[in-house]
Design a protein around this motif. Sequence first.
Motif, short mmCIF file in Angstrom:
data_model
loop_
_atom_site.label_atom_id
_atom_site.label_comp_id
_atom_site.label_asym_id
_atom_site.label_seq_id
_atom_site.Cartn_x
_atom_site.Cartn_y
_atom_site.Cartn_z
N ALA A 87 -48.25 -14.97 -10.89
CA ALA A 87 -47.48 -14.99 -9.59
C ALA A 87 -48.05 -14.06 -8.56
O ALA A 87 -48.15 -14.52 -7.53
N CYS A 88 -48.42 -12.88 -9.05
CA CYS A 88 -49.12 -12.02 -8.07
C CYS A 88 -50.43 -12.66 -7.74
O CYS A 88 -50.84 -12.41 -6.47
N LEU A 136 -44.54 -18.37 3.00
CA LEU A 136 -43.93 -19.04 4.28
C LEU A 136 -43.99 -17.61 5.19
O LEU A 136 -44.52 -17.73 6.50
N LEU A 137 -43.91 -16.63 4.89
CA LEU A 137 -44.01 -15.48 5.92
C LEU A 137 -45.43 -15.28 6.03
O LEU A 137 -45.64 -14.87 7.19
N GLU A 145 -47.65 -9.78 7.79
CA GLU A 145 -48.28 -9.16 6.74
C GLU A 145 -47.24 -8.53 5.48
O GLU A 145 -46.30 -8.29 5.75
N VAL A 146 -47.88 -9.20 4.49
CA VAL A 146 -46.85 -8.88 2.99
C VAL A 146 -47.77 -7.97 2.16
O VAL A 146 -48.56 -8.29 1.73
N VAL A 147 -47.00 -6.97 1.61
CA VAL A 147 -47.41 -6.25 0.65
C VAL A 147 -46.43 -6.34 -0.72
O VAL A 147 -45.24 -6.22 -0.45
N ALA A 148 -46.88 -7.23 -1.82
CA ALA A 148 -46.03 -7.70 -2.67
C ALA A 148 -46.19 -7.31 -4.17
O ALA A 148 -47.17 -6.71 -4.52
N LYS A 163 -51.58 -13.55 -3.86
CA LYS A 163 -52.88 -12.83 -3.29
C LYS A 163 -53.62 -13.80 -2.82
O LYS A 163 -54.21 -13.79 -1.58
N VAL A 164 -53.74 -15.27 -3.47
CA VAL A 164 -54.82 -16.23 -2.82
C VAL A 164 -53.92 -16.69 -1.62
O VAL A 164 -54.87 -17.13 -0.68
N ALA A 165 -52.66 -16.54 -1.60
CA ALA A 165 -52.10 -17.07 -0.12
C ALA A 165 -52.18 -16.02 0.96
O ALA A 165 -51.99 -16.17 1.94
#
Length: 306
Positions: A35-36, A18-19, A25-28, A40-42
Amino acid sequence: MKIGYIGLGKMGLGMVKLLLEKGHEVVATDPNEDACNEAKVAGAEIVSNLEEFKDKLPGEKFIWIMVPHNVVDNVIADLSGILNEGDTIMDGGNSNFKETMRRGAELKEKGLVFMDVGTSGGPAGARNGACMMIGGARDKFDKYEQLFKDLSIEDGYAYMGECGAGHYVKMIHNGIEYGMMQAIGEGFEVLKESQFGLDLKEVSRIYNTGSVIESRLTGWLQKAYDEEGVELDAISGEVSHSGEGLWTVEEAKNCVTKSGDVKNIPVPVIEGSLQFRIDSQGNPSYTGQVVSALRNQFGGHSVKKE
């Protein structure tokens, strides 16, 4: 905004997606490789360890952690070496508010800001817009308000007060939720056993169409009946409980007021619903099946019979 995100479980992954859709921008990171990869695909940038946040998040850092409450201290310890004065950690999980207050005080001594957000709505809410109850420094809430707005359903977020207030409000929310679910379960068991041979699926539909007890919970029971059948044969009648119902009962017995006094506030409905879940282990019932079905509908909890 560019934020760090730790924890890509059933809530975290949906929230990250959603973010990203809202332009952030998200660093996760997460131990779960699948899940990673999905994050990443998202469009998220994935790091293998927390040290990488140091270079990936320049300037003032905002790091959201969405992990089980018993892991929060470990994550904070791992983050301590890469954070600078004024950086913010947000705990979005179901942590005990007393632990949140402790963590906030400890991090404040180090020049860091700890915030808490009670998040309601389950995985669907995390993915499409949740209800958020936020505690912590007011200036940081104001600074990051757009983030909370983007993660919430319309008008579905609010500032609750100092550090710990968000988790406190969510804890009581979950206690109330226990009582509401229990009442629905008990009522539908009486309906099921009555002399009238009632169509429970039709009862759930009419209850959820303009009645006083129309609600998301009643709607979820209607949906469970559609998916599982009114007998709920595949659903366990033994009901698990999370910490928050127990924490609510404990807090009610020793509620610290604004004046600093301690009050014992009776909560017989919430306490009874908690005791029902405890007693249901080894003693399944249709009431338990209804409550379990509701837990599955909104929280994605595993409730199938073993």
